[in-house]
Write a protein that holds these residues in place. Structure first.
Motif, PDB file in Angstrom:
ATOM      1  N   LEU B 115     -10.309  57.494   9.793  1.00 36.76           N
ATOM      2  CA  LEU B 115      -9.240  57.986   8.916  1.00 36.76           C
ATOM      3  C   LEU B 115      -7.899  57.383   9.313  1.00 36.76           C
ATOM      4  CD1 LEU B 115      -9.789  61.771   8.182  1.00 36.76           C
ATOM      5  CD2 LEU B 115      -9.374  59.959   6.526  1.00 36.76           C
ATOM      6  N   ASN B 116      -7.697  57.248  10.613  1.00 32.27           N
ATOM      7  CA  ASN B 116      -6.478  56.580  11.076  1.00 32.27           C
ATOM      8  C   ASN B 116      -6.429  55.159  10.552  1.00 32.27           C
ATOM      9  OD1 ASN B 116      -4.569  58.012  12.878  1.00 32.27           O
ATOM     10  ND2 ASN B 116      -6.445  58.584  13.935  1.00 32.27           N
ATOM     11  N   LEU B 117      -7.567  54.502  10.630  1.00 32.59           N
ATOM     12  CA  LEU B 117      -7.647  53.130  10.129  1.00 32.59           C
ATOM     13  C   LEU B 117      -7.309  53.105   8.633  1.00 32.59           C
ATOM     14  CD1 LEU B 117      -9.689  50.313  11.161  1.00 32.59           C
ATOM     15  CD2 LEU B 117     -10.226  50.962   8.852  1.00 32.59           C
ATOM     16  N   ALA B 118      -7.859  54.066   7.896  1.00 29.20           N
ATOM     17  CA  ALA B 118      -7.612  54.114   6.456  1.00 29.20           C
ATOM     18  C   ALA B 118      -6.123  54.270   6.159  1.00 29.20           C
ATOM     19  CB  ALA B 118      -8.402  55.261   5.835  1.00 29.20           C
ATOM     20  N   PHE B 119      -5.471  55.179   6.861  1.00 26.03           N
ATOM     21  CA  PHE B 119      -4.046  55.396   6.611  1.00 26.03           C
ATOM     22  C   PHE B 119      -3.231  54.157   6.958  1.00 26.03           C
ATOM     23  CE2 PHE B 119      -4.905  59.947   6.273  1.00 26.03           C
ATOM     24  CZ  PHE B 119      -3.973  60.307   5.297  1.00 26.03           C
ATOM     25  N   SER B 120      -3.571  53.532   8.082  1.00 18.37           N
ATOM     26  CA  SER B 120      -2.777  52.360   8.478  1.00 18.37           C
ATOM     27  C   SER B 120      -2.984  51.222   7.485  1.00 18.37           C
ATOM     28  CB  SER B 120      -3.130  51.928   9.904  1.00 18.37           C
ATOM     29  OG  SER B 120      -4.345  51.212   9.918  1.00 18.37           O
ATOM     30  N   MET B 121      -4.198  51.115   6.936  1.00 17.33           N
ATOM     31  CA  MET B 121      -4.444  50.037   5.975  1.00 17.33           C
ATOM     32  C   MET B 121      -3.779  50.336   4.632  1.00 17.33           C
ATOM     33  SD  MET B 121      -5.759  47.648   7.600  1.00 17.33           S
ATOM     34  CE  MET B 121      -6.302  46.496   6.335  1.00 17.33           C
ATOM     35  N   MET B 122      -3.620  51.615   4.322  1.00 18.02           N
ATOM     36  CA  MET B 122      -2.864  51.953   3.107  1.00 18.02           C
ATOM     37  C   MET B 122      -1.417  51.517   3.268  1.00 18.02           C
ATOM     38  SD  MET B 122      -4.180  55.513   1.489  1.00 18.02           S
ATOM     39  CE  MET B 122      -4.347  56.525   2.914  1.00 18.02           C
ATOM     40  N   LEU B 123      -0.868  51.786   4.460  1.00 15.91           N
ATOM     41  CA  LEU B 123       0.505  51.356   4.715  1.00 15.91           C
ATOM     42  C   LEU B 123       0.595  49.835   4.659  1.00 15.91           C
ATOM     43  CD1 LEU B 123       3.422  52.063   5.519  1.00 15.91           C
ATOM     44  CD2 LEU B 123       2.715  51.931   7.905  1.00 15.91           C
ATOM     45  N   TYR B 124      -0.395  49.180   5.219  1.00 14.16           N
ATOM     46  CA  TYR B 124      -0.439  47.710   5.190  1.00 14.16           C
ATOM     47  C   TYR B 124      -0.408  47.215   3.738  1.00 14.16           C
ATOM     48  CZ  TYR B 124      -2.412  42.997   5.558  1.00 14.16           C
ATOM     49  OH  TYR B 124      -2.626  41.652   5.453  1.00 14.16           O
ATOM     50  N   GLY B 125      -1.225  47.861   2.905  1.00 13.51           N
ATOM     51  CA  GLY B 125      -1.272  47.483   1.488  1.00 13.51           C
ATOM     52  C   GLY B 125       0.092  47.628   0.824  1.00 13.51           C
ATOM     53  N   VAL B 126       0.749  48.732   1.109  1.00 13.84           N
ATOM     54  CA  VAL B 126       2.069  48.974   0.516  1.00 13.84           C
ATOM     55  C   VAL B 126       3.058  47.904   0.985  1.00 13.84           C
ATOM     56  CG1 VAL B 126       4.039  50.559   0.528  1.00 13.84           C
ATOM     57  CG2 VAL B 126       1.717  51.442   0.221  1.00 13.84           C
ATOM     58  N   LEU B 127       3.061  47.633   2.280  1.00 17.11           N
ATOM     59  CA  LEU B 127       3.995  46.646   2.832  1.00 17.11           C
ATOM     60  C   LEU B 127       3.734  45.259   2.237  1.00 17.11           C
ATOM     61  CD1 LEU B 127       3.969  47.679   6.623  1.00 17.11           C
ATOM     62  CD2 LEU B 127       5.764  48.143   4.934  1.00 17.11           C
ATOM     63  N   THR B 134       9.779  44.817   0.651  1.00 20.01           N
ATOM     64  CA  THR B 134       9.385  44.490   2.026  1.00 20.01           C
ATOM     65  C   THR B 134       9.323  42.985   2.294  1.00 20.01           C
ATOM     66  OG1 THR B 134       7.038  44.375   1.468  1.00 20.01           O
ATOM     67  CG2 THR B 134       7.910  46.533   2.079  1.00 20.01           C
ATOM     68  N   GLY B 135       9.470  42.195   1.249  1.00 18.96           N
ATOM     69  CA  GLY B 135       9.325  40.763   1.429  1.00 18.96           C
ATOM     70  C   GLY B 135       7.872  40.320   1.534  1.00 18.96           C
ATOM     71  N   GLY B 136       6.946  41.245   1.306  1.00 16.85           N
ATOM     72  CA  GLY B 136       5.519  40.908   1.344  1.00 16.85           C
ATOM     73  C   GLY B 136       5.133  40.158   2.593  1.00 16.85           C
ATOM     74  N   THR B 137       4.296  39.125   2.411  1.00 11.15           N
ATOM     75  CA  THR B 137       3.835  38.375   3.579  1.00 11.15           C
ATOM     76  C   THR B 137       4.968  37.575   4.235  1.00 11.15           C
ATOM     77  OG1 THR B 137       3.116  36.724   2.014  1.00 11.15           O
ATOM     78  CG2 THR B 137       1.401  38.092   3.014  1.00 11.15           C
ATOM     79  N   ASP B 138       6.055  37.336   3.485  1.00 10.95           N
ATOM     80  CA  ASP B 138       7.199  36.631   4.093  1.00 10.95           C
ATOM     81  C   ASP B 138       7.851  37.488   5.176  1.00 10.95           C
ATOM     82  OD1 ASP B 138       6.685  34.711   2.281  1.00 10.95           O
ATOM     83  OD2 ASP B 138       8.368  35.187   0.954  1.00 10.95           O
ATOM     84  N   HIS B 233      11.376  39.027  13.743  1.00 13.35           N
ATOM     85  CA  HIS B 233      10.848  38.900  12.390  1.00 13.35           C
ATOM     86  C   HIS B 233       9.669  39.853  12.259  1.00 13.35           C
ATOM     87  CE1 HIS B 233      10.280  36.742   8.612  1.00 13.35           C
ATOM     88  NE2 HIS B 233       8.979  36.887   8.819  1.00 13.35           N
ATOM     89  N   ILE B 234       9.585  40.549  11.132  1.00 13.27           N
ATOM     90  CA  ILE B 234       8.471  41.492  10.995  1.00 13.27           C
ATOM     91  C   ILE B 234       7.669  41.201   9.734  1.00 13.27           C
ATOM     92  CG2 ILE B 234       9.503  43.335  12.334  1.00 13.27           C
ATOM     93  CD1 ILE B 234      10.479  44.561   9.799  1.00 13.27           C
ATOM     94  N   VAL B 235       6.382  41.451   9.836  1.00 13.31           N
ATOM     95  CA  VAL B 235       5.453  41.178   8.738  1.00 13.31           C
ATOM     96  C   VAL B 235       4.493  42.369   8.590  1.00 13.31           C
ATOM     97  CG1 VAL B 235       5.468  38.649   8.813  1.00 13.31           C
ATOM     98  CG2 VAL B 235       4.054  39.923  10.436  1.00 13.31           C
ATOM     99  N   PRO B 236       3.824  42.476   7.434  1.00 13.61           N
ATOM    100  CA  PRO B 236       2.915  43.617   7.229  1.00 13.61           C
ATOM    101  C   PRO B 236       1.819  43.716   8.290  1.00 13.61           C
ATOM    102  CG  PRO B 236       3.324  42.520   5.149  1.00 13.61           C
ATOM    103  CD  PRO B 236       3.955  41.661   6.210  1.00 13.61           C
ATOM    104  N   GLU B 237       1.505  42.599   8.964  1.00 14.72           N
ATOM    105  CA  GLU B 237       0.449  42.623   9.992  1.00 14.72           C
ATOM    106  C   GLU B 237       0.745  43.628  11.114  1.00 14.72           C
ATOM    107  OE1 GLU B 237       0.919  39.963   8.264  1.00 14.72           O
ATOM    108  OE2 GLU B 237      -1.157  39.552   7.691  1.00 14.72           O
ATOM    109  N   TYR B 238       1.991  44.064  11.202  1.00 12.91           N
ATOM    110  CA  TYR B 238       2.299  45.096  12.195  1.00 12.91           C
ATOM    111  C   TYR B 238       1.447  46.336  11.982  1.00 12.91           C
ATOM    112  CZ  TYR B 238       6.309  43.034  14.575  1.00 12.91           C
ATOM    113  OH  TYR B 238       7.113  42.262  15.368  1.00 12.91           O
ATOM    114  N   SER B 239       1.033  46.555  10.731  1.00 14.71           N
ATOM    115  CA  SER B 239       0.228  47.741  10.422  1.00 14.71           C
ATOM    116  C   SER B 239      -1.256  47.408  10.255  1.00 14.71           C
ATOM    117  CB  SER B 239       0.749  48.400   9.141  1.00 14.71           C
ATOM    118  OG  SER B 239       0.022  49.556   8.842  1.00 14.71           O
ATOM    119  N   PHE B 240      -1.611  46.144  10.471  1.00 17.23           N
ATOM    120  CA  PHE B 240      -2.986  45.700  10.213  1.00 17.23           C
ATOM    121  C   PHE B 240      -3.933  46.272  11.262  1.00 17.23           C
ATOM    122  CE2 PHE B 240      -6.068  42.042   9.499  1.00 17.23           C
ATOM    123  CZ  PHE B 240      -6.392  42.453   8.224  1.00 17.23           C
TER     124      PHE B 240
END
Lengths: 250, 324
Positions: B115-127, B134-138, B233-240
């Motif tokens: 479930l933790n994984l699911a929530f973090s991946m939802m955040l990843y999706g949003v980012l 959020t600048g997406g992948t940039d 520099h920050i990217v969505p992978e922080y939540s991956f």
């Protein structure tokens, strides 16, 4: 006027399918009593404890604790009301030390169980914890992991953890089951001494008639979910119906 | 290992070492140690749950909350003061954990992990998807941090980052050590053993989980702020999920019996990764795999356990000195 009973059940009933595990149980326990419950396997002794402590919800009937109807509350709340129990199979924190475990009970008792800044190891608790362990003959094990305790020690610690909560009523489920005959009376002697010294109201479940006879001041005999006798050990344990139900012979 | 005592020797020696080391380290190594100390804070959050026999594969979500706190602050308010943003990141991480924790505190083991994984991946999706925000992948640039309004000269920036991170890591070690030595910290350990006994002591297992979850969220937030400024520099992978997996890996590598284990693990991990990807660019993940295998097979207590057994052997030997 007499003080309200610590525990009073009225027509307490619980069925598992066709089996009546508790059948209109009416029991009153007053302060300072030492009560043994005797009965054969499946007679409803443990169900009775599970109902009182909120682990099971009754189908019918009421449970009064200190005069208030408390049926249907969860174990955590019942415990906080002052009803503590031990288990037939000891429920322990096997990876903690014996002293850690007792201190956790003391912290819970002081309503500091979820405090996350002050230390668990504080002097008043340590002294009280060591005192409690001494009462139960476990002082030498204080710093040892719970997993190193022998079976008798595990039973005693399980009860000590509940005792440290300073309950108004202590329920012990088969305090001597799983220990050798030799250790049985030694454990009971330790327990009864603690109970007598502190005047703690105690209810213990036991399938061994000999133990009940020796230690109970008052005995309740269970059969098929009913209380078939209630009185002094002599009267109850010589009752033919009780002997037939518990021993299978009159 | 007794959590009620902070191992004084290693803490003082390690602290002194980390204080001095920037004077001799080249800049790129300073960067690696800074990043390791930043991530260590997030690893501690994972280690808390490991003590309760619970594993989370989604702790990176709070790390991302911390990092994007910095990103949004710089983007919208042109405000990049590290000292101010650290508590803000901690609060937002804790706030998010207070929400997610309402669900999470009901679950254990595999459900808790996934479930933790699911929530973090939802955040990843949003980012990832909200490009305009959020600048997406940039990703988002963070720029040069200020320290209570002060902008350090460029040549000292690395040192400022290093010492701020070291200071924060020190505070976090103290806070978590206090937490673990508290009744709730012990209940957390007890939770992995016997939930029934906790409930029959009049305490709520869910409450223990919930409070710990909020603390872990705050730690993640702090870690994210530190890492964002360190990397710049920050990217969505922080939540991956791979980031969450790394945190679990490091907690196991360092060992979670002591608060210092994850710090050792974190520094070791960053160096292993750096050197492994330098010398075996295509097989560096295999290197990590082999190390993990060796740890689990031979030293499940991690690097900290290795230290402990060496230290106790040393103590025994010194106590054998005649007349001592």
């Amino acid at each position: 006027m007499r003080e309200a009973a610590i525990l009073k059940t009225v027509d307490l009933t619980k069925a598992f399918g066709m089996v009546m595990a508790a059948n209109r149980i009416n029991v009153e326990i007053h302060g300072g009593e030492l009560v043994g419950i005797v009965g054969a396997n499946g007679s409803g002794k443990t169900t009775f404890l599970n109902l009182i402590t909120g682990y099971l919800t009754p189908d019918h009937g009421r449970i009064f604790l200190m005069g208030e109807d408390r049926a249907g509350l969860p174990p955590r709340v019942i415990t906080r009301l002052g009803i503590a129990r031990s288990f037939q199979i000891p429920q322990l924190y096997t990876n903690l030390s014996v002293l850690d475990s007792i201190l956790l009970s003391l912290a819970a008792q002081a309503d500091k169980g979820t405090s996350f800044w002050g230390p668990l190891y504080r002097q008043p608790w340590i002294s009280e914890g060591m005192e409690t362990l001494e009462r139960f003959g476990l002082k030498t094990y204080a710093r040892r992991p719970v997993s190193e305790l022998p079976e008798g020690g595990r039973k005693l610690l399980d009860i000590a953890l509940s005792f440290a909560l300073r309950p108004k009523l202590l329920l012990m489920d088969e305090p001597t089951s799983g220990v050798s005959i030799k250790d049985k009376f030694q454990i009971m002697d330790t327990l009864i001494k603690v109970v007598q010294e502190t005047g703690l109201t105690t209810l213990f479940v036991e399938h061994d008639m000999e133990v009940v006879q020796r230690y109970g001041r008052r005995v309740l005999a269970f059969n098929d979910g009913r209380v078939i006798a209630d009185g002094g050990p002599e009267a109850v344990l010589t009752d033919p119906e009780v002997r037939k139900a518990v021993l299978g012979r009159a | 290992m007794d959590a009620t005592r902070l191992p004084l020797g290693p803490t003082v020696i390690g602290g002194a070492f980390l204080l001095i080391v920037p004077f001799v380290l080249p800049d790129w190594m300073k960067f690696i140690v800074t990043l390791a100390m930043a991530k260590f804070v997030a690893v501690l959050a994972v280690a808390l749950f490991l003590r309760a026999n619970q594993v989370t594969f989604g702790s990176a979500m709070f790390y991302a909350v911390g990092a994007y706190t910095v990103g949004f602050s710089v983007k919208w308010f042109h405000f990049g003061d590290m000292v101010v943003l650290l508590p803000v990141g901690a609060l937002l991480g804790a706030g998010m954990a207070a929400l997610v924790g309402l669900v999470m505190s009901r679950y254990r083991e595999v459900f808790f992990a996934m479930l933790n994984l699911a929530f973090s991946m939802m955040l990843y999706g949003v980012l990832l998807k909200l490009y305009w925000l959020t600048g997406g992948t940039d990703g988002l640039g963070v720029g040069v941090p200020k320290f209570l309004g002060y902008v350090p000269p460029r040549e000292y920036l690395r040192d400022f980052l290093y010492y701020t991170t070291l200071g924060v890591a020190g505070i976090v070690i103290y806070v978590v050590y206090r937490f673990l030595a508290s009744p709730l910290g012990f209940y957390l350990r007890a939770l992995g053993d016997n939930e029934i006994r906790i409930e029959y002591s009049g305490e709520s297992v869910r409450h223990v989980m919930y409070v710990t979850y909020i603390v872990s969220g705050a730690l993640g937030g702090v870690s994210g702020v530190l890492a964002a400024f360190t990397v710049g520099h920050i990217v969505p992978e922080y939540s991956f999920w791979i980031q969450s997996g790394d945190f679990v890996f490091v907690a196991l590598l360092g060992g979670y019996a002591s608060v210092l284990g994850p710090l050792i693990g974190s520094i070791a991990f960053e160096f292993i990764r750096t050197y492994a990807s330098k010398y075996f660019p295509n097989e560096w993940q295999m290197t990590l795999g082999i190390i993990m295998l060796a740890i689990i097979l031979f030293r499940p207590g991690g690097l900290w356990a290795i230290y402990e057994s060496l230290a106790s052997r040393f103590r025994r030997r010194s106590s054998e000195v005649p007349g001592a």
